[in-house]
Motif scaffolding. Structure first.
Motif, PDB file in Angstrom:
ATOM      1  N   ARG A   1       0.829  -1.208   0.000  1.00 40.77           N
ATOM      2  CA  ARG A   1       0.000   0.000   0.000  1.00 40.77           C
ATOM      3  C   ARG A   1       0.860   1.254   0.000  1.00 40.77           C
ATOM      4  N   GLU A   2       1.959   1.218   0.750  1.00 44.53           N
ATOM      5  CA  GLU A   2       2.870   2.363   0.768  1.00 44.53           C
ATOM      6  C   GLU A   2       3.528   2.558  -0.596  1.00 44.53           C
TER       7      GLU A   2
ATOM      8  N   SER B   1       0.883   4.013  -2.881  1.00 43.84           N
ATOM      9  CA  SER B   1       0.553   5.391  -2.508  1.00 43.84           C
ATOM     10  C   SER B   1       1.601   6.361  -3.059  1.00 43.84           C
TER      11      SER B   1
ATOM     12  N   ARG C   1       0.917   9.360  -6.059  1.00 46.41           N
ATOM     13  CA  ARG C   1       1.113  10.756  -5.652  1.00 46.41           C
ATOM     14  C   ARG C   1       1.847  11.575  -6.700  1.00 46.41           C
TER      15      ARG C   1
ATOM     16  N   ARG D   1      -4.215   4.519  -9.175  1.00 45.13           N
ATOM     17  CA  ARG D   1      -5.089   4.868  -8.057  1.00 45.13           C
ATOM     18  C   ARG D   1      -6.202   3.831  -7.896  1.00 45.13           C
TER      19      ARG D   1
ATOM     20  N   TYR E   1      -4.687   1.001  -6.172  1.00 37.21           N
ATOM     21  CA  TYR E   1      -4.470   1.401  -4.777  1.00 37.21           C
ATOM     22  C   TYR E   1      -5.760   1.288  -3.966  1.00 37.21           C
TER      23      TYR E   1
END
Length: 348
Positions: free
Chosen positions: A226-227, A230, A234, A249, A252
């Motif tokens: 997930r990190e 993310s 971004r 996204r 995600y």
């Protein structure tokens, strides 16, 4: 084994080729062309040909990519993403091969056993990409890579959008593998919850411990992945085009949902283990109540038997015709009184 997909921008066609058609280096790729090179269980020579000559990578990247082969005792690398001057390096951990299929197959065949995956070690998927080349590397066959290749073979035009879009399909297929596993774990926990209240046993506790290990491992991997995603959504990295961020996204969002479900499953496993211990304790208390009641009845009967077993000469009941039935009747009456008192106090 090396699989190569080449989007020829001049002919507007996607071809499946071999390493003999690769350019000398990634820098020699023609403008508009896109290459996807997949290394599945490669030899040292194949790794050197792709990651040493065709797409030279940093020594630290090479060390992370070949970690399983060089240092098998260290296990797989945890998920991460790193940006280098001329490429992006991503590590992900798909589900162990066979875990999803085994869980789903056993759900249809027999809901009791919780199958073991073919390997307890998590696979490692490494990816290196720039604007025109994607290189994926793994030592075990991965369903997510096969799914992405199958999709691109049916929709060849999508390869033209670039390595970042191709890699999104790999990540999307990898995340989708969690869906049947999460559903199966949730169904398994619901089934175990019913059995714990009905018949807590060491076998159920062993199943809970195995589920806890699976859920804990998945949670750890999902949080790290997930990190990684993310950071990809971004817009930190120039090699991920702005128009492709929306697709990352979407992946995600799916990953966040599965992470929340796994987190809920982890809490439920912990609650069920506490419930199991409470149920075992309650059963033990019930057994102790029954044994205490039996001991109390035996003690009362022993007192009566002891009185009439004393060796005194003047005991009228000893020579009485109905002395023996009277003693038995007193024992029965005392035992009944003990049981009635226990029921009245709601001890049993």
């Amino acid at each position: 084994m090396i699989s190569v997909r080449h989007w020829d921008d001049t002919a507007k066609v996607c071809r499946t080729t071999g390493t003999d058609h690769l350019p000398a280096t990634a820098a020699d790729v023609r403008p508009g062309d896109v290459w996807w090179v997949d290394l599945s269980a490669p030899t040292h020579e194949e790794e050197d040909a792709v990651l040493g000559r065709f797409f030279p990578v940093h020594a630290l990247t090479r060390e992370d990519v070949t970690r399983q082969r060089v240092s098998d005792d260290k296990g797989t690398h945890l998920p991460k993403v790193e940006e280098f001057p001329d490429y992006l390096f991503v590590v992900a951990n798909p589900l162990p091969p066979g875990l999803a299929e085994a869980l789903v197959a056993n759900a249809a065949r027999d809901p009791e056993p919780l199958p073991r995956p073919r390997t307890s070690r998590r696979p490692q998927l490494s990816a290196v990409l720039n604007k025109q080349v994607l290189v994926t590397h793994h030592y075990e066959p991965l369903a997510c890579v096969a799914t992405a290749m199958g999709y691109l073979d049916r929709h060849t035009q999508t390869v033209a959008r670039g390595p970042d879009f191709v890699f999104h399909h790999v990540l999307d297929a990898m995340v989708d593998e969690y869906s049947p596993v999460v559903e199966r774990i949730a169904a398994r926990l619901d089934s175990l919850e019913t059995k714990i209240f009905r018949d807590p046993s060491p076998r159920l506790l062993a199943r809970l411990l195995r589920l806890k290990r699976i859920v804990t491992g998945m949670r750890k991997t999902l949080i790290l992945e997930r990190e990684v995603l993310s950071r990809l959504v971004r817009g930190e990295f120039t090699l991920v085009d702005d128009r492709e961020v929306v697709y990352y996204r979407n992946v995600y969002d799916h990953l966040v949902r599965y992470t929340e479900l796994i987190e809920a499953a982890r809490e439920m496993v912990s609650d069920l283990m506490e419930t199991h211990l409470s149920a075992v304790s309650a059963r033990l208390n019930h057994v102790m109540k029954v044994l205490t009641l039996i001991s109390t009845i035996g003690m009362v009967c022993a007192v009566i038997a002891g009185v009439y077993g004393m060796n005194f000469e003047h005991m009228p009941e000893l020579k009485w015709e109905y002395g023996y039935p009277m003693a038995l009747g007193m024992m029965a009456a005392a035992s009944t009184a003990v049981v009635l008192v226990a029921r009245w106090k709601k001890w049993i």
